[in-house]
Scaffold this active site. Structure first.
Site, PDB file in Angstrom:
ATOM      1  N   ASP A 100     121.008-169.720  -9.714  1.00 22.33           N
ATOM      2  CA  ASP A 100     121.744-170.990  -9.025  1.00 22.33           C
ATOM      3  C   ASP A 100     121.233-172.172 -10.067  1.00 22.33           C
ATOM      4  O   ASP A 100     120.383-172.352 -10.806  1.00 22.33           O
ATOM      5  CB  ASP A 100     120.783-171.082  -7.736  1.00 22.33           C
ATOM      6  CG  ASP A 100     121.154-170.159  -6.823  1.00 22.33           C
ATOM      7  OD1 ASP A 100     121.977-169.099  -7.098  1.00 22.33           O
ATOM      8  OD2 ASP A 100     120.766-170.345  -5.659  1.00 22.33           O
ATOM      9  N   HIS A 157     118.322-163.501 -13.190  1.00 19.77           N
ATOM     10  CA  HIS A 157     118.952-162.144 -12.948  1.00 19.77           C
ATOM     11  C   HIS A 157     120.042-161.987 -14.128  1.00 19.77           C
ATOM     12  O   HIS A 157     120.270-162.765 -14.666  1.00 19.77           O
ATOM     13  CB  HIS A 157     119.656-162.143 -11.612  1.00 19.77           C
ATOM     14  CG  HIS A 157     118.755-162.292 -10.251  1.00 19.77           C
ATOM     15  ND1 HIS A 157     118.497-161.385  -9.649  1.00 19.77           N
ATOM     16  CD2 HIS A 157     118.163-163.308 -10.027  1.00 19.77           C
ATOM     17  CE1 HIS A 157     117.553-162.032  -8.485  1.00 19.77           C
ATOM     18  NE2 HIS A 157     117.433-163.021  -8.789  1.00 19.77           N
ATOM     19  N   SER A 263     114.293-174.937 -14.886  1.00 19.03           N
ATOM     20  CA  SER A 263     114.303-175.603 -15.983  1.00 19.03           C
ATOM     21  C   SER A 263     115.722-175.061 -16.466  1.00 19.03           C
ATOM     22  O   SER A 263     116.739-175.327 -15.781  1.00 19.03           O
ATOM     23  CB  SER A 263     113.431-174.980 -17.222  1.00 19.03           C
ATOM     24  OG  SER A 263     113.416-175.189 -18.309  1.00 19.03           O
TER      25      SER A 263
END
Length: 297
Positions: A100, A157, A263
């Site tokens: 995201d 992921h 980050s």
């Protein structure tokens, strides 16, 4: 790769950038990491509620949807999501977004140069800790840089099925990696602390890099656990078998790592191997699991 006009920074922008150079990055990051691990009961819950309100964190999609369910701030920050909160694109010829956040930049690697932001480039070799052999695999390839803001889900992921070949821990600075600093600090991602993960895939090599930042107290992977701290002053390489019982095989959409604050994630793909979705330009929001690219190799 679209080039944008470079704007001369204003006085206050220069002051903001200069402050990053004198800011005590490591002591503050260590303190933030310690504070985020403290179990202070109602105080911790108040901090989490305040943070969630300030940054508009969507706790309803988390497995634990109440601030009082978390013992520490870090537990809240790396909160897992409910099942199916991020459906994984099921097209066998598609890659999915790893995190995201927002696209910081994306596009073609021009020989060995990647666009960091307006007017700023950095090289594959510097990004990959002077590993020339690895850098050569991605010349004229493609890259995408994803910035994770404080409100975002902070687990990372896999964009595709892959087998781990190598991991490199690179010590470095801890500059903030927000879009403003990306536009004004040269070689930002090649200067900051980072963890480089090289994988084998059906279309060739693929690299996924976790980039540290101010107050990013630690980065972790599912196969090695917490990589930092401790922080070393030397580059450390880890090599992995690609077959047998000790091999690390990961599926598309499977978790591979996490940030405890911060980050940025950078993905590298070889030449003529993938075609990115056309809408994934700088500033576009990303959701883990949605379509990133088509495999063309």
């Amino acid at each position: 790769m679209s080039l944008k006009p470079y704007a001369t920074p204003t006085y206050w922008q220069r002051v903001k950038v200069a402050f990053q150079y004198i800011f005590p990055q490591l002591p503050v990051t260590r303190l933030a990491g310690w504070l985020a691990e403290q179990k202070w009961g109602a105080v911790t819950h108040f901090i989490i509620r305040t943070f969630a309100k300030q940054y508009k964190v969507n706790l309803s999609e988390a497995q634990k949807s109440n601030a009082s369910d978390y013992a520490t701030f870090n537990e809240f920050f790396i909160r897992p999501l409910k099942e199916n909160a991020r459906p994984i694109n099921q097209d066998a010829q598609a890659l999915c977004l790893p995190a995201d956040g927002k696209v910081s930049e994306s596009g073609k690697i021009e020989d060995d140069r990647l666009l960091q932001a307006k007017g700023h480039f950095f090289t594959l070799e510097t990004l990959l800790a002077n590993d020339q052999e690895m850098a050569n695999k991605f010349k004229d390839g493609h890259f995408i840089t994803t910035y994770l803001s404080p409100r975002d889900y902070h687990r990372v992921h896999m964009p595709c099925d892959a087998t781990l070949r190598k991991m490199i821990y690179v010590p470095g600075e801890l500059f903030s990696v927000n879009p403003f600093l990306a536009e004004h600090v040269p070689n930002l991602f090649a200067r900051n602390e980072r963890v480089i993960c090289e994988f084998e895939t059906e279309f060739g090599p693929m690299v996924q890099i976790l980039v540290g930042a101010t107050i990013t107290a630690s980065m972790s992977t599912v196969w090695a656990g917490i990589i930092n701290p401790p922080r070393t002053k030397e580059v450390v390489e880890y090599h992995y078998e690609t077959s047998g019982e000790t091999a690390v095989h990961l599926k598309k959409g499977q978790e591979m790592g996490a940030f405890r604050l911060g980050s940025t994630v950078i993905n590298l793909f070889p030449k003529d191997s993938v075609e990115f979705e056309a809408h994934l330009q700088a500033g576009v929001e990303t959701r883990m699991g949605e379509r990133l690219a088509k495999i063309v190799k």
